[in-house]
Scaffold this motif. Structure first.
Motif, PDB file in Angstrom:
ATOM      1  N   THR A  17       0.831  -1.207   0.000  1.00  0.00           N
ATOM      2  CA  THR A  17       0.000   0.000   0.000  1.00  0.00           C
ATOM      3  C   THR A  17       0.870   1.263   0.000  1.00  0.00           C
ATOM      4  N   ASP A  40      -8.053  -3.853  -1.769  1.00  0.00           N
ATOM      5  CA  ASP A  40      -7.906  -4.564  -0.499  1.00  0.00           C
ATOM      6  C   ASP A  40      -9.024  -4.175   0.467  1.00  0.00           C
ATOM      7  N   GLN A  42      -9.069  -4.146   3.473  1.00  0.00           N
ATOM      8  CA  GLN A  42      -8.563  -3.371   4.611  1.00  0.00           C
ATOM      9  C   GLN A  42      -8.676  -1.870   4.333  1.00  0.00           C
ATOM     10  N   ASN A  44      -6.615   0.356   3.215  1.00  0.00           N
ATOM     11  CA  ASN A  44      -5.531   1.229   3.675  1.00  0.00           C
ATOM     12  C   ASN A  44      -5.156   2.293   2.640  1.00  0.00           C
ATOM     13  N   ASP A 120      -3.679  -1.643  -5.701  1.00  0.00           N
ATOM     14  CA  ASP A 120      -3.181  -2.116  -4.405  1.00  0.00           C
ATOM     15  C   ASP A 120      -3.918  -3.401  -4.030  1.00  0.00           C
TER      16      ASP A 120
HETATM   17 MG   LIG Z   1      -1.839  -3.009   2.049  1.00  0.00          MG
END
Ligand SMILES: [Mg+2]
Ligand SMILES: Nc1ncnc2c1ncn2[C@@H]1O[C@H](COP(=O)(O)OP(=O)(O)OP(=O)(O)O)[C@@H](O)[C@H]1O
Length: 248
Positions: A17, A40, A42, A44, A120
């Motif tokens: 990332t 992703d 997540q 981020n 990413d």
């Molecule tokens: Mg990442």
């Protein structure tokens, strides 16, 4: 044709990332209209570029994908935000879209009009990473300078080769990047030697140093180039950008 970089490594926390955001920021600075795609769950890259995750995944909503693309605080730098919804991520990985090339086609529809795209990826080799690879022209693999750096790489290379065979002539090995490089540690030099011996010329000359400014920047929703332009981290990502542009 746009250069589309898939930033992938199934290992977590290796600097995917960080590299997507900061290399994209450097590209945007050198006048390339640049998109970061946050694949992703997540999210981020989304928060690191100053945005909230989307409620519904941009790849699943009915309206055109382009409408979900957001501006960032930096000129020329845009974001297709990620989404944390477990249901949406499950649909992407196991639903209709994951059949055939639909996910790839959807992704590509969002990339029109950009000179450079950075995807990413999550730390896995699942459907999302595979669709990202299939939509990309180059795969860029960050490797953290630590003891288990090379573990799992053969699996990763298998998946990349598979995608290359399924979609011949498009995806190339864009390069391998050593991240969190700290020359004070003997281990760093050992990993550096081992990776260069194994992969040869595809390893970038530029290494990304361990730098506190790099880890602080995302909490301000900025790239390190905007947050601390004179830091070692910012200079390293600019140098990497030059190297990437030269390799075109
Ligand atoms: Mg990442
Ligand atoms: N060069 C660096 N110097 C200092 N800290 C760094 C550097 N690169 C990354 N970090 C920090 O290390 C952590 C992991 O980096 P990052 O989130 O980019 O890895 P990742 O591969 O995307 O992780 P994941 O697999 O979970 O998506 C973050 O806290 C990040 O700020």
């Amino acid at each position: 044709m746009a250069r589309v970089f898939c930033i992938a490594n199934q290992k977590g926390g290796v600097g995917k990332t960080t590299t997507a955001i900061n290399l994209a920021s450097a590209m945007a600075k050198s006048s390339n209209r640049t998109l970061v795609v946050d694949l992703d769950p997540q999210c981020n890259a989304t928060s690191g570029l100053g945005h909230e995750p989307a409620e519904r995944h941009p790849l699943l909503i009915d309206s055109p994908i382009r409408e979900s693309i957001l501006e960032t605080s930096q000129q020329n730098l845009f974001l297709m935000p990620g989404c944390r919804s477990f249901q949406d991520v499950d649909k992407l990985e196991n639903g209709e879209l994951s059949q055939g090339d639909l996910l790839k086609q959807h992704l590509e529809a969002g990339m029109g009009g950009f000179d450079t795209v950075f995807i990413d990826c999550p730390p896995s080799l699942g459907e999302l990473t595979q669709a990202a690879l299939a939509s990309s022209t180059e795969v860029l693999m960050p490797i953290q300078c630590e003891f288990y750096a090379m573990e799992g790489l053969t699996q990763m290379i298998h998946v990349i080769r598979d995608v290359m065979q399924k979609h011949p002539g498009r995806l190339t090995f864009g390069g391998i990047l050593l991240t969190m490089y700290d020359p004070r540690f003997e281990l760093t030099h050992e990993v550096d030697n081992e990776v260069r011996e194994f992969f040869g010329d595809i390893v970038f000359d530029t290494v990304i140093p361990r730098d506190i400014a790099i880890s602080e920047a995302p909490s301000y929703g900025q790239s390190v180039l905007a947050y601390s332009p004179r830091s070692r981290g910012a200079r390293a990502y600019i140098e990497l950008c030059m190297e990437v542009l030269e390799r075109d």
